[in-house]
Design a protein around this motif. Sequence first.
Motif, mmCIF file in Angstrom:
data_model
loop_
_atom_site.group_PDB
_atom_site.id
_atom_site.type_symbol
_atom_site.label_atom_id
_atom_site.label_comp_id
_atom_site.label_asym_id
_atom_site.label_seq_id
_atom_site.Cartn_x
_atom_site.Cartn_y
_atom_site.Cartn_z
ATOM 1 N N THR A 134 0.834 -1.203 0.000
ATOM 2 C CA THR A 134 0.000 0.000 0.000
ATOM 3 C C THR A 134 0.867 1.252 0.000
ATOM 4 O O THR A 134 0.552 2.247 -0.669
ATOM 5 C CB THR A 134 -0.932 -0.005 1.217
ATOM 6 N N GLN A 143 -7.344 0.597 -0.166
ATOM 7 C CA GLN A 143 -7.511 -0.714 0.468
ATOM 8 C C GLN A 143 -8.706 -0.682 1.411
ATOM 9 O O GLN A 143 -9.575 -1.539 1.379
ATOM 10 C CB GLN A 143 -6.241 -1.072 1.228
ATOM 11 N N ASP A 201 -6.059 -1.608 -5.021
ATOM 12 C CA ASP A 201 -5.524 -2.138 -3.765
ATOM 13 C C ASP A 201 -6.507 -3.152 -3.188
ATOM 14 O O ASP A 201 -7.532 -2.784 -2.619
ATOM 15 C CB ASP A 201 -5.277 -0.991 -2.777
ATOM 16 N N GLU A 202 -6.211 -4.414 -3.349
ATOM 17 C CA GLU A 202 -7.052 -5.517 -2.884
ATOM 18 C C GLU A 202 -8.515 -5.347 -3.293
ATOM 19 O O GLU A 202 -9.392 -5.246 -2.439
ATOM 20 C CB GLU A 202 -6.935 -5.665 -1.367
#
Lengths: 314, 250, 348
Positions: free
Chosen positions: B41, B83, B173-174
């Motif tokens: 991140t 995220q 991000d994810e």
Amino acid sequence: MIGPTEVLNTIWIGIIYMIIALPLTLSYKVTRIINFVHINFITIGAYVGVILFLLGVNSLLLVIPASFLFGAAIAVLNHFIAFSPLEKRGANPVILMIASLGLWIFYKYVVYAFLDLGQKVFRTNLFSVIPRATSLPDVSVGGYVLSGHFFAAILVAGVILGVLYLLLSKTSVGRAIRAVADNPTLAEISGIPKERVVSITWALCGGMAAVGGLLWAVFAIATPEVGDALILQIFAVSVIGGLESLLWTGIGAFIISGAENILMSLLNAVLGVPVSFRPFISFSALLLIILVKPPLGAGGGLPYRFKIVRHYKR
Amino acid sequence: MLEVIDLARYFGGIKALDGVSLKVKKGSIVGLIGPNGSGKTTLFNVVTGFYEPTRGEVWFNGERIDGLNPNEIYLKGLVRTFQIPRLFQSLSVLENVLVTPPHQIGESPLNALFKKKWANQEMNLARQAFNILKMLGLAPYTNIKVSDLSAAHIKLLETARGLMGGAKLLLLDEPTAGVAYTTARELFDFIVKLRDEKGLTFFIIEHRLEVLMDYVEYVYVLHNGKLLSEGKPDEVVEDKKVIEAYIGEG
Amino acid sequence: MMLGFDVIGFLISWLTLFGTYAILSMSLNLEIGFTGMADFGKVAFYGIGAYLAATITAFTFLFVNGIKCPLHSVEAIVALKECASKNPALNVSIFVLCILITFIITGAIGYLISYPTLRVGPAFLGITVLSFGELLRIFMRHFEPTGGTKGLAGIPHPLAWIPDPRLRDGIYAAIVLVVMLLTYLLSEKIANSPFGRLMRTVRDDEIATLCLGKHVPRIKAAVFFLASGLAGIAGVLLAYYLGSVNPDMFVPAVTFNVWAMVIFGGMGNNKGALIGSAIITFVDRISFVVNLLFPQAIISPDYIRWMIVGLLILITLLFKPQGLMPETPIKTLALTAVAEESGGEENA
Ligand SMILES: Nc1ncnc2c1ncn2[C@@H]1O[C@H](COP(=O)(O)OP(=O)(O)OP(=O)(O)O)[C@@H](O)[C@H]1O
Ligand SMILES: [Mg+2]
């Protein structure tokens, strides 16, 4: 121009700023609330002294703890009636700050109303008094006569700061406070009773600010606006600490106090700036810090930089 | 398209990112994996201008972008998702997507006063936004406040918002954290489709290796802020160092 | 004791006060309600507006009539009284001019003062403008050209040429209400536009807004410009209504009053701001009358009033955070477009 007076003023005012600003930084670190009631702690702390002195309680050893307890009680009360319920409902920092604004107005006029009544009871002017019942002997140093209060205040301040330091660095409560300040979620996961730590922090901060207010009043004067009059300086000091570093808050206290006394008298002597413009110095300092070294991480804020960046091309 | 050279970011003593160099080619789908706290991140944060790098350079489309502000970087076509989703809680799902397109006429306070000027554009953007929502299965929630949305939908909406703007390279991000397995695969199918149809490039952080590895062409592995390994998915999965890093982490 | 309560006089004074405060409330609502900017220094811009109007008007009247004396002197006040009703066109045009000039100057000052705080957390704007207001007041107390603590008086009313005072005040109240209505329309237009959407995204999450390519500092600066300018206009209206200004009219308490109105009425809703200011100014006027009836209260009703203002803010936040009128969704065209697009298939 810069004589011993300015230096001495810088010292004692700096110390008092420190005692008032440190709890502001600390309470912000732990709770993330910009607490305007801090202003009331100062005023109320001062008036606890005034009233006790009027009632014949002369010993600073009694008055200081009383002041502390009063400030602490109000701080904890605020936590339970306002901040904690609001936080449980997920209120954002702006809402919490506005709630503290509401409380500030409320307490401020409670003090006014109380003094209004008190005037009628005590038959003396309470709206501007100096709570100085005890007469400490004056001390003369190198031909300069210093009031005994000066040393008393420095002593009291030294004790308070020492206790605060020991508490934060050596005790388990202090470690818990610092853990919550550094990372509230992590602290809670690792089993620290966050709610209790926050209450203790509030008590500590409220009490300390109240004692700071008392000391200020002993030196200067107590008025219902005494806290309001100090807010700009205190916030400037805390902002120097980035609302985060206690060390820099302490240093900031002397920067602001020095600017207000030494720089002011220079400006007065050289440029003829009237002394009543003193607050403008703190204000300029505040703006300068926000522009040059903005407290971004802790104080919230944008990852935005004003500077102009050159665009390199391949 | 994106090139990162010796990028580092320290937080006090913590070296969250410590000299990472990597490349993302135009039109590719690249993965970024690594154990928790390995700096993935942080890499996105530095690349998108959220943090200033302690050291190193970021190049995007032949232009150096490190040190620029996040909004400027976004406008260059480098778009990221978070995220932990950062949606606008008081706005509806549709509005959350609708904010994204850059340079809207009605976004200037002066033009805002004259509905005629921006009405047309607003309608067009709304249709576009709705289509994206439809593709991600969010259409039934169009007019619902984000605060009433389920976690998985929130994650999808975050991605939808990323897709709406004028993105050239998307940093996700994810994107499938907390999303059901089949939905996750659908999302990746959709990503491939977007790459093929619109020529977008994707750089994706993912913990769900079983999904990610089926879709990406190239993978970078981060560990303790450093590049541990890189290569084709099947090569990386075989790499002992990677396996150790993941096991060592528990 | 008051005999024969003057209902019409009461209504006129209340409506004027209401209009003025409603403009302030709506301007604060643009900041805190829609954009999440905590402006604790509203009174500064209100005061700047009032002082600008007072100075410009007094100066112009003296200049046009060829009178040379300091603005705050007794001669000036006498002279202003004499020439106030000579030339209606002058009165009215200066009024209009003052509103325009004040909007721009006050807005610009607001922009400048907010500039350092645009990228730091919400507290800093609050503290900066709060201090700014207080410092400005201290400065004006020492600033002789505008009369120091005594301020300026005898400012010619824009309708001074109407001989009947009741009629004059009534028409003036109507003008104030019209300005209020225009402010309302402006705020609604802004709030229900793509720019209004940006204001709300800044409030909800300014960092995410920045990462979506929006120039957040510029958005905030624009809102602050607009809101400060509007507060300045409210100040102009006040200055003409009272005919005088002095520094101690502009204490921080005025700001708190406006905050109570916005929070009680409902943050993020312009109608809420209107209702909040209507109720609180009404209570204000009533308590003013009551004060006259009980001059010897044990505790000054003023203090009780302020305690209530503080509590009102707190209690609303605790028990009815949306206030009387909750925020309504943005009325842009987006949903119509979507409805067309999806035809009948969407019915969730
Ligand atoms: N703002 C910050 N301040 C201090 N330390 C930080 C900050 N942001 C990240 N870190 C630290 O940097 C390291 C890398 O964090 P990062 O969030 O990049 O990991 P990650 O690879 O994304 O992990 P995850 O898989 O859990 O999302 C961590 O040790 C983290 O504690
Ligand atoms: Mg991560």
